[in-house]
Design an enzyme around this catalytic site. Structure first.
Site, PDB file in Angstrom:
ATOM      1  N   TYR A 186      17.057 -12.491 -43.202  1.00  0.00           N
ATOM      2  CA  TYR A 186      15.905 -11.923 -43.870  1.00  0.00           C
ATOM      3  C   TYR A 186      15.661 -10.406 -43.916  1.00  0.00           C
ATOM      4  O   TYR A 186      14.748  -9.976 -44.609  1.00  0.00           O
ATOM      5  CB  TYR A 186      14.470 -12.638 -43.246  1.00  0.00           C
ATOM      6  CG  TYR A 186      14.814 -13.997 -43.087  1.00  0.00           C
ATOM      7  CD1 TYR A 186      14.282 -14.810 -44.272  1.00  0.00           C
ATOM      8  CD2 TYR A 186      14.664 -14.768 -41.889  1.00  0.00           C
ATOM      9  CE1 TYR A 186      14.336 -16.410 -44.157  1.00  0.00           C
ATOM     10  CE2 TYR A 186      14.879 -15.805 -41.814  1.00  0.00           C
ATOM     11  CZ  TYR A 186      14.812 -16.848 -42.847  1.00  0.00           C
ATOM     12  OH  TYR A 186      14.455 -18.210 -42.856  1.00  0.00           O
ATOM     13  N   ASP A 194       3.811  -8.055 -48.319  1.00  0.00           N
ATOM     14  CA  ASP A 194       4.262  -8.062 -49.847  1.00  0.00           C
ATOM     15  C   ASP A 194       3.334  -8.832 -50.472  1.00  0.00           C
ATOM     16  O   ASP A 194       2.434  -9.739 -50.052  1.00  0.00           O
ATOM     17  CB  ASP A 194       5.516  -8.821 -49.765  1.00  0.00           C
ATOM     18  CG  ASP A 194       5.192 -10.534 -49.226  1.00  0.00           C
ATOM     19  OD1 ASP A 194       5.014 -10.608 -48.011  1.00  0.00           O
ATOM     20  OD2 ASP A 194       5.520 -11.487 -49.860  1.00  0.00           O
ATOM     21  N   ASN A 248       4.568 -17.748 -41.224  1.00  0.00           N
ATOM     22  CA  ASN A 248       3.813 -18.572 -41.495  1.00  0.00           C
ATOM     23  C   ASN A 248       2.950 -18.736 -40.243  1.00  0.00           C
ATOM     24  O   ASN A 248       1.915 -19.067 -40.144  1.00  0.00           O
ATOM     25  CB  ASN A 248       4.283 -19.974 -41.802  1.00  0.00           C
ATOM     26  CG  ASN A 248       4.903 -20.008 -43.349  1.00  0.00           C
ATOM     27  OD1 ASN A 248       4.874 -18.858 -44.227  1.00  0.00           O
ATOM     28  ND2 ASN A 248       5.451 -21.142 -43.657  1.00  0.00           N
ATOM     29  N   ASN A 288       1.074 -16.892 -46.965  1.00  0.00           N
ATOM     30  CA  ASN A 288       0.995 -17.416 -45.578  1.00  0.00           C
ATOM     31  C   ASN A 288       0.741 -16.823 -44.254  1.00  0.00           C
ATOM     32  O   ASN A 288       0.083 -17.188 -43.310  1.00  0.00           O
ATOM     33  CB  ASN A 288       1.930 -18.593 -45.545  1.00  0.00           C
ATOM     34  CG  ASN A 288       1.925 -19.655 -46.505  1.00  0.00           C
ATOM     35  OD1 ASN A 288       1.010 -20.195 -46.885  1.00  0.00           O
ATOM     36  ND2 ASN A 288       3.078 -20.151 -47.155  1.00  0.00           N
ATOM     37  N   HIS A 346      10.160 -10.455 -49.002  1.00  0.00           N
ATOM     38  CA  HIS A 346       8.932 -11.028 -47.981  1.00  0.00           C
ATOM     39  C   HIS A 346       9.018 -10.036 -46.786  1.00  0.00           C
ATOM     40  O   HIS A 346       8.026 -10.120 -45.632  1.00  0.00           O
ATOM     41  CB  HIS A 346       9.373 -12.251 -47.314  1.00  0.00           C
ATOM     42  CG  HIS A 346       8.009 -13.216 -47.447  1.00  0.00           C
ATOM     43  ND1 HIS A 346       6.905 -13.071 -48.085  1.00  0.00           N
ATOM     44  CD2 HIS A 346       8.149 -14.566 -46.798  1.00  0.00           C
ATOM     45  CE1 HIS A 346       6.041 -14.161 -47.800  1.00  0.00           C
ATOM     46  NE2 HIS A 346       6.682 -14.902 -47.090  1.00  0.00           N
ATOM     47  N   TYR A 403       8.036 -15.644 -37.235  1.00  0.00           N
ATOM     48  CA  TYR A 403       8.057 -15.926 -38.895  1.00  0.00           C
ATOM     49  C   TYR A 403       6.893 -15.938 -39.344  1.00  0.00           C
ATOM     50  O   TYR A 403       5.947 -16.248 -38.852  1.00  0.00           O
ATOM     51  CB  TYR A 403       8.796 -17.510 -39.030  1.00  0.00           C
ATOM     52  CG  TYR A 403      10.266 -17.315 -38.598  1.00  0.00           C
ATOM     53  CD1 TYR A 403      11.312 -16.965 -39.471  1.00  0.00           C
ATOM     54  CD2 TYR A 403      10.542 -17.853 -37.298  1.00  0.00           C
ATOM     55  CE1 TYR A 403      12.795 -17.083 -39.017  1.00  0.00           C
ATOM     56  CE2 TYR A 403      11.836 -18.036 -36.871  1.00  0.00           C
ATOM     57  CZ  TYR A 403      12.955 -17.396 -37.755  1.00  0.00           C
ATOM     58  OH  TYR A 403      14.168 -17.468 -37.098  1.00  0.00           O
TER      59      TYR A 403
END
Length: 185
Positions: free
Chosen positions: A14, A91, A66, A112, A19, A64
């Site tokens: 990532y 973001d 969420n 989220n 994100h 993560y």
């Protein structure tokens, strides 16, 4: 005490994705403050900057995106940090790449990570720095877009926005957030 949180997803997969622009802003802040995020606790990595007698925690949740609220709420509860002393960098699809917007409260806007923070802290009243990543082209799924890398034309704008976000956090060390917001918006 204050808490600055940059949102993103952990792991090489990532790195440098849209994100993860919140993590990028924290990286810039680390350089500016010569800060090491060496502490691993509260489902994240964090460091502490001192401004006189005030402590400013800087956190990257490792849950993560969420589940970011789990990490944020744990640290806030442990150190008894009030919601008005929380600043989250993340973001935003609704801003053009390279643009930043500061706000003191609001809904999750479909994000989220912010949804999770609101859920776990019980409030939508906390400071935010939104960094624009733009919208995907028609036919591109939003999850694929946010987890993708910046287009070359947008990369420099995103890096400048991450730097500008770090400058806004640095200003918040000594100025009320409303004054910082008026300056950077």
């Amino acid at each position: 005490m204050k808490l600055v949180v940059g949102l993103g997803n952990p792991g090489k997969k990532y790195e440098r994705t849209r994100h993860n622009i919140g993590f990028e802003a924290i990286d810039r802040l680390q350089q500016k403050w010569n800060l090491d995020l060496a502490e691993q606790k509260f489902k994240g990595v964090y460091g502490v900057e001192r401004n006189g007698t005030e402590k400013i925690f800087v956190l990257k949740p490792l849950t993560y995106m969420n589940l970011s609220g789990e990490s944020v709420a744990q640290l806030m509860k442990y150190y008894q940090i009030a919601n008005e002393d929380l600043l989250v960098i993340y973001d935003d699809l609704d801003l053009a790449p390279g643009k930043i917007r500061l706000r003191q409260k609001g809904g999750h806007g479909g994000h989220n990570g912010i949804r999770s923070i609101i859920q776990h802290t019980g409030s939508d009243t906390f400071n935010r720095i939104r960094i624009g990543i733009g919208r995907p082209a028609p036919g591109t799924a939003v999850p694929d877009y946010v987890l993708g890398k910046f287009a070359p034309a947008d990369l420099e704008k995103a890096e400048q926005a991450a730097e500008q976000a770090a400058e806004a956090v640095d200003a918040w060390k000594t100025e009320p957030f409303l004054k910082v917001m008026n300056h950077f918006n």
